[in-house]
Design an enzyme around this catalytic site. Structure first.
Site, PDB file in Angstrom:
ATOM      1  N   ILE A 595      42.424  72.211 -45.758  1.00  0.00           N
ATOM      2  CA  ILE A 595      42.129  70.909 -45.624  1.00  0.00           C
ATOM      3  C   ILE A 595      42.127  70.683 -44.100  1.00  0.00           C
ATOM      4  O   ILE A 595      43.099  70.806 -43.346  1.00  0.00           O
ATOM      5  CB  ILE A 595      43.058  70.101 -46.442  1.00  0.00           C
ATOM      6  CG1 ILE A 595      42.969  70.310 -47.859  1.00  0.00           C
ATOM      7  CG2 ILE A 595      42.758  68.678 -46.133  1.00  0.00           C
ATOM      8  CD1 ILE A 595      41.793  70.315 -48.581  1.00  0.00           C
ATOM      9  N   ASN A 597      41.551  67.472 -42.481  1.00  0.00           N
ATOM     10  CA  ASN A 597      42.233  66.356 -42.005  1.00  0.00           C
ATOM     11  C   ASN A 597      42.651  65.697 -43.538  1.00  0.00           C
ATOM     12  O   ASN A 597      41.815  65.025 -44.211  1.00  0.00           O
ATOM     13  CB  ASN A 597      41.109  65.415 -41.483  1.00  0.00           C
ATOM     14  CG  ASN A 597      41.714  64.259 -41.046  1.00  0.00           C
ATOM     15  OD1 ASN A 597      43.094  63.940 -41.206  1.00  0.00           O
ATOM     16  ND2 ASN A 597      40.858  63.168 -40.637  1.00  0.00           N
ATOM     17  N   PRO A 598      43.901  65.756 -43.668  1.00  0.00           N
ATOM     18  CA  PRO A 598      44.422  65.309 -44.949  1.00  0.00           C
ATOM     19  C   PRO A 598      44.197  64.115 -45.183  1.00  0.00           C
ATOM     20  O   PRO A 598      44.246  63.543 -46.186  1.00  0.00           O
ATOM     21  CB  PRO A 598      46.243  65.790 -44.810  1.00  0.00           C
ATOM     22  CG  PRO A 598      46.119  66.763 -43.624  1.00  0.00           C
ATOM     23  CD  PRO A 598      44.784  66.639 -42.825  1.00  0.00           C
ATOM     24  N   GLN A 604      39.060  61.210 -49.921  1.00  0.00           N
ATOM     25  CA  GLN A 604      37.695  61.505 -50.664  1.00  0.00           C
ATOM     26  C   GLN A 604      38.207  62.025 -52.132  1.00  0.00           C
ATOM     27  O   GLN A 604      37.372  61.677 -53.055  1.00  0.00           O
ATOM     28  CB  GLN A 604      36.939  62.899 -50.026  1.00  0.00           C
ATOM     29  CG  GLN A 604      36.282  62.393 -48.740  1.00  0.00           C
ATOM     30  CD  GLN A 604      35.192  61.681 -48.957  1.00  0.00           C
ATOM     31  OE1 GLN A 604      34.097  61.901 -49.796  1.00  0.00           O
ATOM     32  NE2 GLN A 604      34.906  60.379 -48.832  1.00  0.00           N
ATOM     33  N   VAL A 668      35.386  69.211 -50.138  1.00  0.00           N
ATOM     34  CA  VAL A 668      36.257  68.095 -51.063  1.00  0.00           C
ATOM     35  C   VAL A 668      35.369  67.092 -51.549  1.00  0.00           C
ATOM     36  O   VAL A 668      35.818  66.117 -52.547  1.00  0.00           O
ATOM     37  CB  VAL A 668      37.411  67.318 -50.516  1.00  0.00           C
ATOM     38  CG1 VAL A 668      38.447  68.645 -50.124  1.00  0.00           C
ATOM     39  CG2 VAL A 668      37.127  66.665 -49.019  1.00  0.00           C
ATOM     40  N   GLU A 670      32.985  66.538 -53.815  1.00  0.00           N
ATOM     41  CA  GLU A 670      32.689  66.340 -55.246  1.00  0.00           C
ATOM     42  C   GLU A 670      33.605  66.668 -56.434  1.00  0.00           C
ATOM     43  O   GLU A 670      33.816  65.994 -57.305  1.00  0.00           O
ATOM     44  CB  GLU A 670      31.595  67.150 -55.748  1.00  0.00           C
ATOM     45  CG  GLU A 670      30.038  66.602 -55.612  1.00  0.00           C
ATOM     46  CD  GLU A 670      29.341  66.686 -54.540  1.00  0.00           C
ATOM     47  OE1 GLU A 670      28.052  66.224 -54.387  1.00  0.00           O
ATOM     48  OE2 GLU A 670      29.741  67.260 -53.368  1.00  0.00           O
TER      49      GLU A 670
END
Length: 715
Positions: A595, A597-598, A604, A668, A670
């Protein structure tokens, strides 16, 4: 700071830490301008005129009266529009939809087919004139209804093989202790992003420039160059800020019409779709009719699996919604059969929509798995984990990583699954029946060839140029963090510029492949630039620039099954007196690579889950069989989930870096919607004892099943 080593490069620093959007201030202050807001001198405005019949021919257009109206400059239609070339193959080997090649024929193929463009000095004048244009048609009988036994249905490939098969299905079902054989349906759904489709075209010194809202400037540049028989270098497409896309913002009628009008008038022309026009011209998710047959032994291990998915397509363009594709990844069986089929109808062309294939397909297969668990008396999570494949069920390829079990175990712990009473219809909170449900999720993790340009500036900063598209996902910010770590500098020394085809070819924002593709190209360029700077090279005033191209790197990758995975959990409350269904809480745990950018990644994932709630309970576009058009094609008639429909919703992830990616990214975009609708539907069954196999789960459908709500029933 944490350190993670994934693939080629050891990255330290800001990747993996939360950062607010680098363009956030511009967006909240209005400084960020979208495609329909950018000013141009001498700008004219085009307004599309759409067909009111579903099938037939244009007999006549009364353009003379319209041309006499105030401000009207021209009316383009099939009798006078420039000819374009549609004999080419576009992005990802997919031919163009002829709907976008406007005004090339007198035939009408669906309600909302573009028949003319009225161009005037102001948008108000263009709209008034467009609404005054009288078009006469020779109408023909039409067919707009998708049925499971449609005579035109046939297997179709699209982005994957149309059919796959191994083993004896009949024998596998006959030998099974428990069998599910059911039909599931999903309705027509629409993207409904906030920003409508808008494009401005102009000629500048013999070069075509288009300012647009799209998911890939390289994509639109290539398509327009092919259509108008231009060299790609003679076309520049810019798309800096995009207010949502979800798969719909590719080549559409408005861009082509704007280019035609700008060519005709030799001045800038802007064409913006109205919300109603978007329901006809921006693509949508096709309705599906899916049959799932599952057979398992007494221990719950699958012996037979069949998943067939039928979707509608237009009569001019074959688009496949690959709903059966998810079964080719998720579960194996000795007898394993899948098929994607299409039926051509007199309707607009469907298109990719967030989690194409996996979103509707997961509703069917994950609902069927839940039914199988019920019939076998097996916990739904245990059943899924019992059927975890070691390799791709159809491909036989190894998985790059598959941490679905970790998602389920962590999700079950946090959701409180262990204390769940498996019996349906036994939990109450006053007038509400309560239930919980779960479902698995997967989505392909790929990458497309991209180029990136990184410049070391004389002032000590770095400029990254890449034809990426930030469709609201936070791509600018993620790429800033990736570049900063790859260059081993602080993020405030990096400026990322995107959304310009002049920066060189790059992957689109689609298929959860954008950030992964762009980050790979940036990492490669930054690595080479850093090596050059390490030699003590003095930076000249114009800077030092390095360009990368990942085509060869991606071509050398070993063949594997690469996917993100996830586990969805939902708790619902159902009022059987009103038919109301409320989602009280949702939890999604995902294995989606590293990940970057958390903060934006969680946005998203939660956004996808909210869309899953919307899919389960609200979204449904309904066609009038008589006219062939949609009832109420607007956001008053087309219902989506709003804040009042969303309770406690949380998304998190397990450690899951892709070892073959330089940053460890999977994607991340979809995965958050996949399985979400099934989890809600499974929870509704647990609350009421009624199985809903047709989405959305409307109040009338809940009410129609109330008499049987104390036991197993169907809806």
């Amino acid at each position: 700071m944490t350190t993670a080593t994934t693939g080629r490069t050891a990255l330290r620093g800001v990747v993996g830490t939360a950062h607010t959007r680098v363009e956030g201030r511009d967006k909240v202050t209005g400084a960020a301008r979208y495609a329909g807001e950018i000013p141009f001198a001498d700008l004219a405005h085009g307004w599309l005129v759409l067909s009111t019949v579903a099938r037939g021919r244009i007999r006549s257009l009364d353009t003379e009266a319209v041309l006499a109206m105030p401000g009207v400059l021209t009316v383009l239609h099939h009798g006078n529009a420039p000819r374009v070339d549609t004999d080419y193959v576009g992005l990802l080997g997919i031919p163009p939809d002829p709907t976008a090649a406007v005004f090339q024929q007198d035939r009408v193929h669906h309600v909302g087919w573009p028949v003319a463009l009225v161009v005037a000095e102001t948008s108000e004048q263009a709209r008034e004139a467009a609404e005054a244009l009288v078009v006469a048609y020779d109408e023909e009988p039409h067919d707009t209804t998708l049925t499971a036994d449609h005579p035109g249905a046939h297997p179709a490939g699209g982005v994957m093989p149309g059919e796959t098969a191994k083993g004896d299905l009949a024998a596998g079902l006959a030998a099974s202790a428990f069998v599910v054989d059911e039909e599931y349906t999903t309705p027509e759904e629409h993207h409904s992003m906030m920003e409508p489709h808008a494009a401005t075209a102009r000629w500048d010194g013999g070069r075509l420039e288009v300012v647009d809202s799209n998911q890939g400037t390289t994509w639109i540049q290539t398509e327009l160059a092919s259509l108008f028989s231009l060299d790609a270098s003679a076309v520049r497409v810019r798309s800096e800020h995009i207010g949502g896309g979800f798969g719909s913002k590719g080549l559409r009628a408005h861009q082509v019409a704007a280019v035609m009008a700008a060519t005709e008038l030799q001045r800038p022309v802007r064409v913006v779709m109205t919300r109603r026009q978007m329901f006809s011209l921006a693509g949508y998710r096709s309705p599906t009719v899916q049959r799932v047959r599952l057979g398992a032994d007494a221990d719950g291990r699958l012996r037979a699996l069949e998943h067939r998915s039928l979707n509608q397509t237009s009569t001019v363009y074959e688009f496949v919604e690959p709903g059966a594709g998810v079964a080719r990844v998720m579960y194996d069986a000795e007898a394993h059969h899948t098929a994607n089929e299409v039926a051509p109808l007199d309707v607009p062309s469907p298109t990719f929509m967030r989690a194409p294939g996996e979103a509707p397909g997961s509703f069917a297969i994950e609902s069927a798995l839940d039914e199988l668990a019920e019939r076998g008396g097996i916990d739904p999570i245990a059943l899924r984990l019992r059927n975890e494949p070691e390799v791709g069920p159809v491909s036989g390829l190894p998985f790059s990583s598959r941490n679905l079990d970790a998602c389920f175990r962590e999700g079950a712990r946090r959701f409180g699954w262990a204390g769940r009473d498996p019996r349906p219809g036994v939990r109450r909170d006053g007038r509400w029946l309560l239930g919980t449900g779960t479902a698995a999720a997967s989505f392909h993790s790929g990458a497309g060839p991209s180029t990136a340009v990184v410049t070391a500036e004389a002032d000590g900063g770095f400029t990254v140029r890449i034809a990426a598209a930030d469709i609201g996902t936070g791509a600018r910010t993620a790429l800033t963090l990736v570049a900063a770590d790859a260059l081993e500098v602080a993020p405030d020394r990096v400026r990322v510029r995107i959304g310009d085809s002049d920066f060189g070819p790059a992957m689109i924002a689609g298929g959860s492949m954008g950030t992964r593709s762009w980050a790979w190209a940036i990492t490669e360029a930054a690595r080479e630039l850093r090596e050059r700077l390490a030699l003590g090279t003095t930076i000249p005033p114009e800077g030092i620039t390095v360009r990368s191209d990942t085509t060869a790197l991606l071509g050398a990758l070993a063949q594997k099954e690469r996917h993100s995975f996830g586990a969805q959990f939902a708790e619902v409350a159902v009022d059987t007196a009103t038919g109301e269904v409320r989602v009280r809480r949702m939890l999604g745990i995902f294995a989606a690579g590293r990940i970057v950018n958390p903060l934006t990644a969680r946005n998203q994932l939660v956004g996808g889950m909210v869309w899953g709630i919307s899919m389960a309970l609200h979204e449904e576009a309904v066609r009038d069989r008589t006219s062939g058009g949609l009832y109420a094609p607007d956001l008053a008639g087309y219902h989506v989930a709003t804040n009042a429909d969303v309770g406690d919703i949380q998304a998190d992830w397990v450690d899951d870096p892709d070892p073959d990616d330089p940053v460890g990214i999977k994607g991340v975009g979809e995965i958050g919607i996949v399985g979400a609708a099934a989890a809600v539907a499974n929870a509704v069954w647990h609350a009421t004892g009624v199985r809903h196999r047709n989405l959305p789960i409307r109040p009338d459908r809940v009410l129609s099943a109330v008499p049987a709500s104390s036991g197993a029933a169907d809806a």
